[in-house]
Design a protein around this motif. Structure first.
Motif, PDB file in Angstrom:
ATOM      1  N   SER A 132       0.857  -1.167   0.101  1.00  0.00           N
ATOM      2  CA  SER A 132      -0.002  -0.107  -0.127  1.00  0.00           C
ATOM      3  C   SER A 132       0.848   1.339   0.157  1.00  0.00           C
ATOM      4  CB  SER A 132      -0.741  -0.068   1.251  1.00  0.00           C
ATOM      5  OG  SER A 132      -0.080  -0.012   2.451  1.00  0.00           O
ATOM      6  N   PRO A 173      -6.527  -2.176   1.969  1.00  0.00           N
ATOM      7  CA  PRO A 173      -5.278  -2.359   1.669  1.00  0.00           C
ATOM      8  C   PRO A 173      -4.479  -3.330   2.680  1.00  0.00           C
ATOM      9  CG  PRO A 173      -5.370  -0.205   2.663  1.00  0.00           C
ATOM     10  CD  PRO A 173      -6.794  -0.958   2.614  1.00  0.00           C
ATOM     11  N   HIS A 184      -4.538  -7.361  -1.541  1.00  0.00           N
ATOM     12  CA  HIS A 184      -5.462  -6.119  -0.952  1.00  0.00           C
ATOM     13  C   HIS A 184      -6.866  -6.760  -1.573  1.00  0.00           C
ATOM     14  CE1 HIS A 184      -1.657  -4.015  -0.959  1.00  0.00           C
ATOM     15  NE2 HIS A 184      -1.137  -4.235  -2.173  1.00  0.00           N
TER      16      HIS A 184
END
Length: 450
Positions: A132, A173, A184
């Motif tokens: 992320s 995420p 994710h």
């Protein structure tokens, strides 16, 4: 020196050297003929318990994990994990259960569309690790990433801080972090253009093949009969819809459908209905249903006429214990027994195996009934088929009591009612004293009463 006297040690040394040379040659040739152990087995990827694939199968993304197994993609993903880190964009379960078009889901699960399902799933996996914190910032010049299906995914970060993958927002995420990959969670399914085109092409071909040709038989809405007689091949389904065949029409009944069993090669529906009712009586536990079909209503005669005209029926038969829970108010209203039974008649030929396979594959299946416009829902529960919802549900209790190719009888342990009638039923039972139906016997049921 006499060779014969003093040469004995020399002869022994020569013999030893000769034997050693033979042994060396034999072992060298034998060793070279042996097959060498392949080094590929040692280089094959070994998946450990801390792998991202194991985490995917054990995660709450159960719908995606099930599709991966059905698509036979585990060997491919194991090979990908053995070569490099991967990033998986996993749609939430609701996106695959409720938000996905049912027709598209059926298309993906058809055996002939395995390649499309594999392409769809592989388009959610990138062969490198993108956490992320590595998401690109801004909207200009956003790079695209190649997936295992050779499609391209575009990763963006909106001004509000929302991360997106193509048209899907990232809702979770770094949901799963493992040494060989990351997962994710995304809000929706990503559909590659190739899969979408394949689906639209199959759907358009299906719709073209389903177009009624010119000159198709027309039903007179006033009489509910065909405007012109149509010749039906032996064994073919009838042209007239079953709901028009049930509607009141002229006194002249349509001719029986051609088929085996009758005196002139037609279906003998009356004999088949008699046969299945006698089977219910001999099977035991379904006397009340047989009593309603023969004595309390004329449904047995109507079912025999429909089968004679070429229609097929599946009877969801409540057992005596379930029928005994009906109140006198529910049976005393005009037409109430017929309406109850119509909701238990499915105008299809279904067996226990076909219904169980359907609910196993699609989760929930909705069947038409002869009580228009109501349908009955079926789903898998406890290794069986459950009909209806909540307290008004019933389980497939006695499968395949009677199956002859035209009539199928499946025993259930409850009486089914349409969903909108359950509330009225509950209000009636709470406001009045419930009277259980006594079991009056109207005489023995035999073939002469039909």
């Amino acid at each position: 020196m006499d060779f014969h006297i003093y040469g004995r040690p020399k002869l022994e040394m020569i013999g030893i050297l000769f034997l050693a040379a033979l042994f060396f040659l034999s072992t060298h040739v034998h060793g070279s003929a042996l097959p060498r152990k392949s080094s590929s087995s040692s280089s094959s990827p070994q998946i450990n318990s801390n792998s991202v694939l194991v985490a995917l199968l054990d995660s709450h993304y159960t719908e995606l994990a099930e599709l991966v197994e059905k698509a036979l993609l585990l060997p491919t993903l194991e090979d990908a994990v053995g070569k490099h880190n991967i990033t998986i964009f996993a749609p939430r379960n609701e996106a695959l259960e409720r938000d996905l078009d049912p027709e598209f889901k059926r298309f993906l699960l058809e055996p002939g569309n395995l390649r499309s399902l594999q392409t769809l799933l592989l388009s959610h996996i990138i062969p490198n690790r993108i956490g992320s914190g590595e998401w690109p910032e801004g909207l200009s010049g956003v790079p695209t990433h190649s997936t295992l299906s050779n499609d391209r995914l575009r990763l963006e970060s909106k001004g509000s801080g929302v991360k997106t993958v193509d048209l899907a927002a990232v809702v979770q995420p770094d949901a799963v972090l493992r040494p060989d990959g990351v997962i994710h969670g995304i809000e929706r399914l990503l559909i590659p253009r190739s899969v979408e085109e394949d689906f639209n092409r199959r759907r358009s071909l299906r719709s073209i093949s389903a177009v009624i040709p010119e000159g198709a038989p027309e039903v007179d809405p006033r009489t509910h009969r065909l405007k012109k007689p149509v010749s039906v091949p032996a064994g073919a389904p009838p042209v007239l819809p079953i709901y028009d065949a049930m509607a009141p029409g002229p006194s002249l009944a349509p001719a029986p459908a051609p088929g085996p069993g009758g005196p002139r090669g037609h279906f003998d529906g009356e004999s088949q209905v008699k046969d299945f009712i006698q089977t219910l009586l001999h099977y035991g536990g379904y006397n009340e249903l047989a009593d309603i079909l023969v004595n309390l209503t004329s449904l047995a005669t109507e079912m025999g006429r429909l089968v004679s005209e070429g229609y097929v029926l599946t009877v969801l038969a409540p057992n005596d214990e379930a029928m005994a829970k009906l109140t006198t108010d529910q049976l005393s209203e005009p037409g109430a027994p017929e309406q109850i039974m119509y909701y238990h008649l499915v105008p299809e030929y279904q067996t226990e195996e076909s219904m169980y396979n359907a609910v196993r594959r699609f989760g929930k299946v909705r069947y038409d009934t002869l009580r228009l416009p109501h349908k009955v829902d079926a789903q898998e529960a406890d290794g069986s088929v459950k009909f209806g919802e909540g307290d008004g549900s019933a389980y497939l209790f006695d499968p395949d009591i009677y199956t002859d190719g035209r009539i199928s009888v499946q025993g259930i342990d409850g009486v089914l009612f349409p969903p909108e009638e359950k509330e009225t039923k509950l209000e009636t039972t709470t406001s009045r004293v419930t009277k259980l139906v006594s079991k009056p016997r109207r005489g023995e049921i035999d073939g002469s009463s039909m």
